[in-house]
Write a protein that holds these residues in place. Structure first.
Motif, mmCIF file in Angstrom:
data_model
loop_
_atom_site.group_PDB
_atom_site.id
_atom_site.type_symbol
_atom_site.label_atom_id
_atom_site.label_comp_id
_atom_site.label_asym_id
_atom_site.label_seq_id
_atom_site.Cartn_x
_atom_site.Cartn_y
_atom_site.Cartn_z
ATOM 1 N N GLY A 171 7.993 -3.994 -2.945
ATOM 2 C CA GLY A 171 7.160 -3.370 -4.277
ATOM 3 C C GLY A 171 6.719 -1.842 -3.988
ATOM 4 N N GLU A 172 5.833 -1.535 -3.254
ATOM 5 C CA GLU A 172 5.527 -0.240 -2.955
ATOM 6 C C GLU A 172 6.634 0.798 -2.917
ATOM 7 O OE1 GLU A 172 2.536 0.986 -2.573
ATOM 8 O OE2 GLU A 172 1.517 -0.967 -3.444
ATOM 9 N N LYS A 215 7.918 1.096 -6.385
ATOM 10 C CA LYS A 215 6.697 1.981 -7.222
ATOM 11 C C LYS A 215 6.962 3.337 -6.876
ATOM 12 C CE LYS A 215 2.086 1.900 -8.288
ATOM 13 N NZ LYS A 215 0.668 1.749 -7.837
ATOM 14 N N ASN A 216 6.984 3.742 -5.633
ATOM 15 C CA ASN A 216 7.304 5.090 -5.186
ATOM 16 C C ASN A 216 8.376 5.870 -5.720
ATOM 17 O OD1 ASN A 216 4.880 5.360 -3.751
ATOM 18 N ND2 ASN A 216 6.098 4.784 -1.631
ATOM 19 N N THR A 231 10.359 4.706 -8.373
ATOM 20 C CA THR A 231 10.248 4.830 -9.943
ATOM 21 C C THR A 231 9.178 6.136 -10.243
ATOM 22 O OG1 THR A 231 8.669 2.712 -9.798
ATOM 23 C CG2 THR A 231 11.134 2.685 -10.431
ATOM 24 N N GLU A 232 8.335 6.042 -9.767
ATOM 25 C CA GLU A 232 7.156 7.107 -10.175
ATOM 26 C C GLU A 232 7.827 8.610 -10.028
ATOM 27 O OE1 GLU A 232 2.849 5.077 -9.583
ATOM 28 O OE2 GLU A 232 3.627 6.631 -8.196
ATOM 29 N N TRP A 279 7.827 1.327 -14.520
ATOM 30 C CA TRP A 279 8.388 0.191 -13.979
ATOM 31 C C TRP A 279 7.329 -0.868 -13.536
ATOM 32 C CZ3 TRP A 279 13.564 -0.768 -14.078
ATOM 33 C CH2 TRP A 279 13.970 -1.799 -13.577
ATOM 34 N N ASP A 280 7.377 -2.099 -13.957
ATOM 35 C CA ASP A 280 6.263 -2.931 -13.625
ATOM 36 C C ASP A 280 6.638 -3.695 -12.150
ATOM 37 O OD1 ASP A 280 4.330 -5.095 -13.738
ATOM 38 O OD2 ASP A 280 5.407 -6.233 -14.957
ATOM 39 N N VAL A 281 5.573 -3.585 -11.381
ATOM 40 C CA VAL A 281 5.785 -3.846 -10.092
ATOM 41 C C VAL A 281 4.853 -5.283 -9.481
ATOM 42 C CG1 VAL A 281 7.282 -1.992 -8.996
ATOM 43 C CG2 VAL A 281 4.653 -2.327 -8.978
ATOM 44 N N SER A 282 4.344 -5.430 -10.662
ATOM 45 C CA SER A 282 3.202 -6.430 -10.497
ATOM 46 C C SER A 282 3.749 -7.882 -10.149
ATOM 47 C CB SER A 282 2.421 -6.755 -11.756
ATOM 48 O OG SER A 282 3.258 -7.328 -12.681
#
Lengths: 348, 295, 207
Positions: free
Chosen positions: A171-172, A175-176, A178-179, A185-188
């Protein structure tokens, strides 16, 4: 889909039938049907190879029963690869995918036919013991499984984890990425423990969208290309469920819908399909079912009686957007909420 | 879905209008021949041959391979199609020869003998269609003794009604027996036709057949055509004539046309209403149904 | 004397229609003609409901009404019980089709063999297979008698993935079909028709 296919600058189809996708092609090259082809591994390999229930590995050989002059699609691709100048890369890819070993590997500069590739694969798989002619006699290549292959659980000290900590790391990482790309992008959902998430339409029946549309396959059809086989089309025409929209009898009564009527099914985005309804006791009252073997419209489909079609097209009800995508596995929501009403045309 | 995939009551669709035309032609032809011979109306004897001729033509068109039709007489011992084909062939042979030889002086004396032979052959031809349908045991509507009798009575009633009309219009010689006999044949026709339906049984197939004829898509043929036009109207006209209340030529013509159409409509309704019993048995699934119903 | 028959196990049949497809492929029957069909229907009420399958084919009756009404002798029964039609003798009167309570007689409409599945553009397969049939005659399932005479099973039996169809000699008490009939509760279709079918069904589970 039609709008999407029109976006391609150039579109080549190599097909035995001019199907819906080929209808948009710039060039269509004919190829062999299954009855004309020589293919190794024509069966579904995971079923016969991976299952521990079988005593032996088995790969079926599809052999041509008729030759009417069409070419195998692999031979067509080899020609294209040669003329476009990437034959070496093509052969390297074949070596990789077919796991060809030693002398059976394709050399980069030579052009091989499909038959030669099948020969080499059999040779490679059998360590040089068997030829295509040998396998053709029985129609399959098979060999015994070892005890370890048949009873793998006994030999492996495997653990099935309940806590997937790598999901947190994944997920991390996502997140990196997509940011950095500026993509929201929802990584929850990247959690280490099993979680339940409702589908996009769960619990929301507003606007009359109270039914879940579900799909399934007919036993005698595969996807929609079975509709190019007139026997299977004929079977479908005589099948009580094929190509029809299935509603629970009591649900249908609530909507004033009776057996055989043409009904209209609409999803939340206003996408609509129409079809003949079949009332059943074998479907949940909150569901509306249909097979996903219909919807063909290609001009080269076998002739069919007037007033009949290939059945409803379930894909019409699906929405391909982020809201309907599961970010963990990439699957789209396949049970959209829909509402039903009688079609304007009434009874079929 | 083709009817072969239906699991409930299925209506037989192998025979239709063409086959009915054949049944009608041979029935009316035979009935007319008998009535015409009894009344001594030679022209109508010829017309009767034409009716049977139409029936044979319809039968040949119905066959998938008419060039092999001669084979149809090979199993007279078992099959009603064979028996019927033989009888129709013999009837036509005797009737046509009788018609021809009467104009040939040296053999003219054979004409009455040939006519008698044709007369005898006309009797099985009357009931042939009914017997053929009756032999189809799978269709219970056609079972029992009353369908052949009803078909035969229909044919006789048609024959006598046509002869009665003809005599009224074209023949000055009175035949006092003709009117009551025609009336009687119509009453007999009504009785056998009613008995046939009443005694056909109560199976699912028969119930569906009767329902279709009484209030379904065959109502026009069976109730209006077969009963109202074919029996009630000719019967009313004959009754009025019997009571000397009405004696018009137009009404006599109406009686014949109604009778002939009614005969066809009745046969067509019966042929098309034939139904097979449901092929899916209820017994093996009954227990499961009970469990479901209890919940 | 051999008496060929079939047992269809309704507890095992999954309604996949492979039998119908295999029959088509083997016999090459013209459009709209299926010697082997699978009826589908439902029993019960939701949520205690389920789909039921009833595969059907010619019952090769011991007392075949189709043979009885045939005026030409084209319909006949072999000594081993197989009911078949001689295409070169049949006149196409359709009496047999009318007499069969199970609707297992099929009329080859004139023109249908020229039209085929592709409106006149016959495939190689159709050209070969349709040679066997004659327009304007009645055709039917013959238990794949050519295969049976060679010691093979009928195509529908050979292909059934669930092994729900078992073919064999009903007159032989040691045959699989005889054993199955002894060991299971079975029924035939429309017994009241008096045809004495040689196709038996093992009752479906009622649980």
């Amino acid at each position: 889909m039609a709008e999407y296919l029109k976006k391609f600058a150039f579109h080549l189809s190599i097909v035995p039938n001019i199907d819906e996708t080929a209808e948009f092609a710039d060039i269509i090259l004919p190829t062999q049907t299954q009855l004309e082809r020589l293919d190794m591994g024509a069966n579904n390999i995971p079923d016969t190879m991976g299952s521990t229930a079988t005593e032996e590995y088995c790969i079926n050989l599809r052999q041509p029963v008729v030759d009417i002059g069409n070419r195998h699609h692999v031979d067509v691709w080899v020609d294209i690869a040669e003329k476009a100048g990437f034959l070496g890369d093509f052969n390297a890819m074949v070596n990789y995918f077919m796991e060809l070993q030693g002398n059976f590997q394709l050399s980069p500069e030579r052009k091989y036919s499909n038959r030669e590739m099948v020969e080499r694969w059999i040779g490679s798989m059998s360590g040089g013991r068997l030829t295509l002619d040998d396998v053709a006699k029985e129609g399959r290549l098979k060999w015994k499984k070892s005890v370890q292959e048949r009873y793998p659980r006994h030999f492996y000290r495997a653990r099935i984890p309940l806590y997937y900590e790598y999901h947190i790391d994944a997920g991390e990482m996502i997140k990196n990425v997509t940011e950095n790309l500026g993509i929201p992008w929802d990584v929850s959902r990247y959690k280490p423990l099993p979680s339940w998430y409702p589908g996009p339409g769960y619990g929301d029946s507003s606007g009359g969208f109270e039914l879940y549309a579900v799909s399934y396959k007919q036993t005698f059809k595969t996807a929609t290309f079975s509709n190019f086989n007139p026997w299977l089309v004929e079977l479908g025409r005589n099948h009580p469920l094929a190509g029809k929209i299935i509603l629970n009898r009591r649900t249908a009564e609530r909507f004033g819908i009776s057996e055989g009527e043409r009904i209209r099914v609409e999803n939340r985005r206003g996408r609509v399909l129409e079809g003949e309804v079949h009332l059943s006791e074998c479907i949940h009252p909150e569901c509306l079912g249909m097979d996903h073997n219909g919807g063909n419209w290609a001009k080269s489909l076998p002739p069919r009686p007037k007033g009949t079609d290939s059945g409803v097209h379930f894909g019409e009800l699906l929405d391909y957007d982020m809201k309907n995508l599961d970010v963990m596995d990439g699957a789209f929501e396949a049970s959209p909420k829909v509402r039903v009403s009688k079609a304007a045309g009434g009874r079929k | 879905m083709t009817p072969k995939y239906l699991t409930g009551v299925r209506f037989a669709n192998h025979f239709g209008v063409l086959e009915t035309l054949s049944f009608w032609g041979e029935g009316v032809g035979a009935g007319l021949f008998i009535a015409a011979v009894l009344a001594g109306e030679r022209f109508l004897e010829t017309a009767a041959i034409a009716f049977v001729g139409i029936a044979v033509l319809a039968l040949l068109v119905h066959l998938g391979n008419p060039q092999r039709s001669w084979r149809a007489v090979r199993r007279v011992g078992n099959a009603w199609v064979s028996r019927g084909t033989l009888m129709i062939g013999l009837f036509l042979g005797f009737a046509v020869s009788g018609f021809i030889v009467q104009f040939i002086a040296p053999v003219a004396s054979f004409a009455p003998l040939l006519k008698l032979a044709a007369f005898v052959c006309a009797i099985p031809v009357l009931i042939y269609a009914g017997m053929l349908l009756r032999s189809m045991r799978a269709i219970r509507l056609w079972g029992g003794p009353y369908l052949p009798l009803a078909f035969g009575a229909q044919a006789v009633a048609s024959g006598f009604t046509v002869v009665w009309t003809y005599v009224k219009l074209f023949d000055a010689v009175p035949r006092p027996w003709l009117q009551p006999v025609t009336l009687g044949s119509l009453l007999l026709c009504a009785a056998f036709s009613a008995l046939h339906v009443a005694r056909a049984g109560k199976s699912a197939g028969v119930r569906a057949s009767v329902e279709r004829m009484r209030s379904g898509d065959l109502r026009g043929l069976f109730v209006i055509g077969g009963w109202l036009l074919g029996i009630a109207i000719p019967l009313a006209i004959l009754t009025l004539a019997q009571a000397n209340l009405e004696d018009g030529a137009i009404l006599a013509l109406v009686a014949s046309f109604c009778r002939l159409y009614g005969d066809f409509a009745y046969r067509n309704a019966i042929v098309r209403a034939g139904a097979y019993e449901p092929v899916v048995p209820t017994a093996p699934y009954a227990l499961f149904r009970k469990v479901s119903a209890a919940k | 004397m051999t008496r060929w028959g079939m047992v269809i196990d309704l507890q095992t049949c999954v309604g996949c229609h492979s039998c119908s497809a295999a029959c088509k492929a083997t016999n090459g029957t013209p459009p709209d003609i299926f010697f082997s069909r699978v009826h589908e229907f439902e029993s019960g009420v939701y949520p205690k409901a389920r789909r039921e399958f009833l595969p059907v084919l010619c019952n090769h009756c011991q007392n075949p009404p189709c043979v009885e009404v045939c005026p030409t002798g084209a319909s006949y029964q072999r000594e081993d019980g197989i009911v078949a039609v001689k295409a070169d003798v049949c006149i196409g009167c359709r009496s047999c089709a009318l007499a069969c309570p199970y609707d297992h007689r099929h009329y080859v409409e004139p023109g249908s063999l020229k039209k085929g599945y592709f409106d006149g553009d016959l495939t190689l397969y159709e050209l070969v297979k349709y040679d066997r049939w004659t327009e304007g005659t009645v055709i039917k399932c013959d238990f794949c008698m050519d295969r049976v005479d060679e010691g093979l099973k009928p195509a529908c039996v050979e292909t059934c993935p669930a092994e729900a169809r078992i073919f064999g000699d009903l007159a032989d008490p040691k045959s699989d079909v005889s054993k199955l009939l002894r060991e299971n509760e079975s029924f035939t279709l429309l017994p009241e028709a008096g045809t004495k079918p040689c196709v038996y069904y093992i009752k479906p589970s009622t649980e």
